[in-house]
Design a protein around this motif. Structure first.
Motif, PDB file in Angstrom:
ATOM      1  N   UNK A 251     -18.996   3.552  -1.857  1.00 21.17           N
ATOM      2  CA  UNK A 251     -17.815   4.128  -1.229  1.00 21.17           C
ATOM      3  C   UNK A 251     -17.327   3.348  -0.014  1.00 21.17           C
ATOM      4  N   UNK A 252     -18.239   2.739   0.775  1.00 23.59           N
ATOM      5  CA  UNK A 252     -17.760   2.085   1.994  1.00 23.59           C
ATOM      6  C   UNK A 252     -16.875   0.884   1.687  1.00 23.59           C
ATOM      7  N   UNK A 253     -16.958   0.344   0.459  1.00 25.71           N
ATOM      8  CA  UNK A 253     -16.058  -0.754   0.119  1.00 25.71           C
ATOM      9  C   UNK A 253     -14.598  -0.337   0.182  1.00 25.71           C
ATOM     10  N   UNK A 254     -14.253   0.814  -0.449  1.00 31.05           N
ATOM     11  CA  UNK A 254     -12.844   1.227  -0.406  1.00 31.05           C
ATOM     12  C   UNK A 254     -12.454   1.729   0.979  1.00 31.05           C
ATOM     13  N   UNK A 255     -13.395   2.365   1.716  1.00 30.12           N
ATOM     14  CA  UNK A 255     -13.081   2.766   3.088  1.00 30.12           C
ATOM     15  C   UNK A 255     -12.732   1.530   3.905  1.00 30.12           C
ATOM     16  N   UNK A 256     -13.581   0.502   3.785  1.00 27.91           N
ATOM     17  CA  UNK A 256     -13.396  -0.710   4.583  1.00 27.91           C
ATOM     18  C   UNK A 256     -12.139  -1.457   4.163  1.00 27.91           C
ATOM     19  N   UNK A 257     -11.944  -1.586   2.852  1.00 29.45           N
ATOM     20  CA  UNK A 257     -10.800  -2.355   2.363  1.00 29.45           C
ATOM     21  C   UNK A 257      -9.484  -1.715   2.811  1.00 29.45           C
ATOM     22  N   UNK A 258      -9.370  -0.385   2.645  1.00 33.54           N
ATOM     23  CA  UNK A 258      -8.105   0.256   2.989  1.00 33.54           C
ATOM     24  C   UNK A 258      -7.917   0.304   4.501  1.00 33.54           C
ATOM     25  N   UNK A 259      -9.001   0.496   5.267  1.00 36.75           N
ATOM     26  CA  UNK A 259      -8.862   0.488   6.721  1.00 36.75           C
ATOM     27  C   UNK A 259      -8.520  -0.912   7.209  1.00 36.75           C
ATOM     28  N   UNK A 260      -9.121  -1.931   6.560  1.00 38.14           N
ATOM     29  CA  UNK A 260      -8.803  -3.316   6.894  1.00 38.14           C
ATOM     30  C   UNK A 260      -7.329  -3.610   6.658  1.00 38.14           C
ATOM     31  N   UNK A 261      -6.779  -3.004   5.600  1.00 38.34           N
ATOM     32  CA  UNK A 261      -5.356  -3.187   5.317  1.00 38.34           C
ATOM     33  C   UNK A 261      -4.509  -2.636   6.458  1.00 38.34           C
ATOM     34  N   UNK A 262      -4.948  -1.505   7.039  1.00 41.98           N
ATOM     35  CA  UNK A 262      -4.224  -0.956   8.188  1.00 41.98           C
ATOM     36  C   UNK A 262      -4.394  -1.873   9.399  1.00 41.98           C
ATOM     37  N   UNK A 263      -5.638  -2.375   9.598  1.00 40.70           N
ATOM     38  CA  UNK A 263      -5.899  -3.296  10.719  1.00 40.70           C
ATOM     39  C   UNK A 263      -5.026  -4.538  10.615  1.00 40.70           C
ATOM     40  N   UNK A 264      -4.777  -4.989   9.391  1.00 39.87           N
ATOM     41  CA  UNK A 264      -3.939  -6.181   9.208  1.00 39.87           C
ATOM     42  C   UNK A 264      -2.468  -5.818   9.111  1.00 39.87           C
ATOM     43  N   UNK A 265      -2.142  -4.555   9.327  1.00 38.69           N
ATOM     44  CA  UNK A 265      -0.759  -4.053   9.327  1.00 38.69           C
ATOM     45  C   UNK A 265      -0.015  -4.351   8.038  1.00 38.69           C
ATOM     46  N   UNK A 266      -0.693  -4.152   6.909  1.00 41.14           N
ATOM     47  CA  UNK A 266       0.000  -4.332   5.636  1.00 41.14           C
ATOM     48  C   UNK A 266       1.049  -3.242   5.473  1.00 41.14           C
ATOM     49  N   UNK A 267       2.171  -3.575   4.831  1.00 44.93           N
ATOM     50  CA  UNK A 267       3.128  -2.552   4.443  1.00 44.93           C
ATOM     51  C   UNK A 267       3.560  -2.818   3.000  1.00 44.93           C
ATOM     52  N   UNK A 268       4.608  -2.123   2.556  1.00 43.02           N
ATOM     53  CA  UNK A 268       4.979  -2.229   1.139  1.00 43.02           C
ATOM     54  C   UNK A 268       5.250  -3.667   0.704  1.00 43.02           C
ATOM     55  N   UNK A 269       5.622  -4.536   1.665  1.00 46.53           N
ATOM     56  CA  UNK A 269       5.880  -5.937   1.304  1.00 46.53           C
ATOM     57  C   UNK A 269       4.596  -6.687   0.979  1.00 46.53           C
ATOM     58  N   UNK A 270       3.466  -6.135   1.402  1.00 45.04           N
ATOM     59  CA  UNK A 270       2.199  -6.836   1.216  1.00 45.04           C
ATOM     60  C   UNK A 270       1.461  -6.414  -0.044  1.00 45.04           C
ATOM     61  N   UNK A 271       2.157  -5.732  -0.955  1.00 45.05           N
ATOM     62  CA  UNK A 271       1.491  -5.295  -2.184  1.00 45.05           C
ATOM     63  C   UNK A 271       0.884  -6.468  -2.941  1.00 45.05           C
TER      64      UNK A 271
END
Lengths: 118, 410
Positions: free
Chosen positions: B197-217
């Motif tokens: 489970x920590x993989x998806x927690x980390x991956x999605x939180x990392x996406x927020x840390x990197x400020x991904x938005x809809x353009x970064x799909x």
């Protein structure tokens, strides 16, 4: 809008997009929602049972001064409800979360580098 | 070059999931005992984590909400609290094991007992999470972990019986001296390690840390479809080289130094050095992943400020939880429990906790309120449903298998 499905447990963000807390509970008057309740005290009371009571009691004791009611955000401060609840004000205008303040003043801010961007 | 670094989040997440200390040893042990008869499990695991990490990345990029937000929104505060407790237990125990794993890698390089390294590693880990930029951590440890490619190259230098390996991979069975119980126990552990489970927690939180938005799909998808298969390949290379060197001799593998042996046989001292460096980077990367994940999950459950994108004083509760997680991990290790055995236990527990993490992702990935027209297509829903069933089966089977086989002892 379904309160349980579209509002409860959503993240609350301030006008700048900074996290304020969760919609831990709501206050209802005459069948409409009048305020959002946020913080571990409201959450604990909603969860109920032994664990819920413990969470709520700890939060109540932490509050400044002790035994404050849960933080309350009137609905007219809500700007938009999407995947998060966005407010029309900045969080400086709201009650500071007591645990955050306590940990910042007593632990985190005392460690070198706490004020720097990483 | 920017493109190369853009996939660092996916690679680091995958390395933390597929080649952390428990997996390094579990893959080599499976290879030594069963040959590559578990190769299919890695394939199933890689596809599964790709399906769910893609959904999680998409939800986070479009709606800005990381995975534990969804867990609470869809399961409610009570069930989410149970999930939080379970995930946190798994994550903190794994964090302890990874710190021990870094210690074991340093012990291989310096001959100083790993327990003496543990406090030093704990401090360096905390300092890194306190001060260093998220992208710097990602790039250093994600990319250095790729040195483990030495095991892929080593396979081609070793005298392997290709026909026999092909037979093991295509006719999965326990082989001589082993039984189906231990075979399936290993399979569940390897599967669970692919989908921790920590993989998806980390991956999605990392996406927020990197400020991904809809353009970064697209960035999100490249991360998923490059990072996780690469992690799976490294795990497979460990199994494959171990199957080549140890399986024909009926030797078993239970320590990190033995896992490094195939690289040393193929390339001598340089191979050994590369293997140790790879172990160090992979386990330290996994320690960062699990350390941050403790803070991410708790903060996202309660709605606190979190993340390395804020100054520590603006995320005091988050940094306190991370600190407490590291201290708890160190405390577990200081009981002198074997770090490798510790991860074997955590894999079983994480198998049990998996469905509560993946169900909300699947539900929200179909919610137009979050995703607009980016909701799941038929393929994502079909695969997502199949994997949810597989995950449930693994969750049900994990504890009985552990008891019957006495942790795979047979």
């Amino acid at each position: 809008m379904l309160i349980g499905f579209d509002l409860l447990d959503r993240q609350i963000l301030d006008a700048d997009g900074e996290p304020v807390g969760k919609v831990d509970d709501v206050e209802i008057e005459d069948g409409t929602v009048v305020a959002l309740l946020s913080g571990q005290q409201a959450l604990g009371e909603r969860i109920g049972g032994r664990i819920g009571r413990w969470i709520a009691a700890t939060a109540r004791r932490m509050s400044e001064p002790p035994d404050q009611p849960p933080a309350r955000i009137p609905v007219d401060l809500i700007a938009e409800v999407t995947s998060a609840v966005t407010l029309s004000v900045r969080r400086e205008l709201l009650v500071d979360p007591p645990l955050e303040t306590w940990l910042r003043d007593h632990l985190i801010a005392r460690i070198p580098g706490a004020r720097d961007e990483s | 070059m920017k493109r190369v670094f853009a996939v660092a989040l996916g690679i680091l997440t995958a390395i933390g999931g597929f080649v952390d200390i428990g997996d390094i040893v579990a893959n080599a042990e499976a290879g030594a005992r069963f040959g590559i008869a578990h190769a299919w499990v890695l394939v199933v695991g890689v596809v599964g984590i790709c399906v769910y990490a893609e959904m999680a990345g998409r939800v986070t990029a479009v709606s800005g909400r990381p995975v534990f937000d969804l867990v609470r929104e869809r399961l409610g505060p009570r069930v989410a609290l149970a999930n939080l407790a379970g995930s946190l237990l798994v994550t903190v125990l794994t964090l302890g094991a990874e710190i021990g794993g870094v210690g074991l890698a340093l012990q291989l390089a310096t001959s100083v007992d790993y327990l003496l390294w543990v406090p030093v590693i704990g401090f360096v880990l905390w300092a890194a999470l306190w001060r260093a930029k998220f992208s710097v951590l990602e790039n250093i440890f994600g990319l250095t972990g790729l040195v483990l490619i030495v095991f892929v190259i080593a396979y081609f230098r070793l005298p392997a019986d290709h026909g026999e390996l092909l037979r093991q991979a295509t006719h999965p069975s326990p082989g001589d001296g082993e039984d189906w119980g231990t075979y399936w126990f290993m399979a569940v552990a390897l599967f669970a390690s692919a989908l921790t489970p920590y993989e998806v927690f980390f991956f999605s939180s990392g996406a927020v840390e990197e400020r991904w938005n809809a353009k970064d799909l697209l960035t999100s998808r490249i991360n998923v479809f490059a990072g996780f298969p690469l992690g799976g390949l490294l795990a497979f290379a460990l199994m494959l080289t171990s199957a080549t060197v140890f399986h024909p001799l009926d030797l078993s593998v239970d320590s990190l130094s033995q896992v490094a042996l195939p690289a040393a046989i193929a390339f001598g001292k340089l191979g050994l050095a590369a293997a140790i460096l790879g172990f160090f980077a992979a386990t330290f990367g996994a320690a960062m992943e699990t350390g941050l994940s403790t803070g991410y999950t708790v903060a996202q459950y309660f709605g606190w400020n979190w993340g390395k994108l804020r100054k520590p004083r603006d995320a005091a509760r988050f940094h306190t939880v991370v600190m407490a997680g590291i201290l708890a991990g160190i405390a577990v290790l200081m009981t002198s429990i074997d770090p490798i055995q510790l991860t074997e236990y955590t894999l079983v527990f994480s198998a049990v906790a998996l469905p509560l993490t993946y169900l909300p992702i699947l539900v929200v990935a179909n919610d137009r309120g979050y995703l607009g027209d980016r909701v799941n297509g038929r393929l994502a829903n079909g695969l997502g449903t199949v994997y949810l069933i597989v995950v449930l089966a693994a969750a049900v089977a994990a504890i009985p298998l552990m008891i019957i086989t006495r942790m795979g002892g047979g």
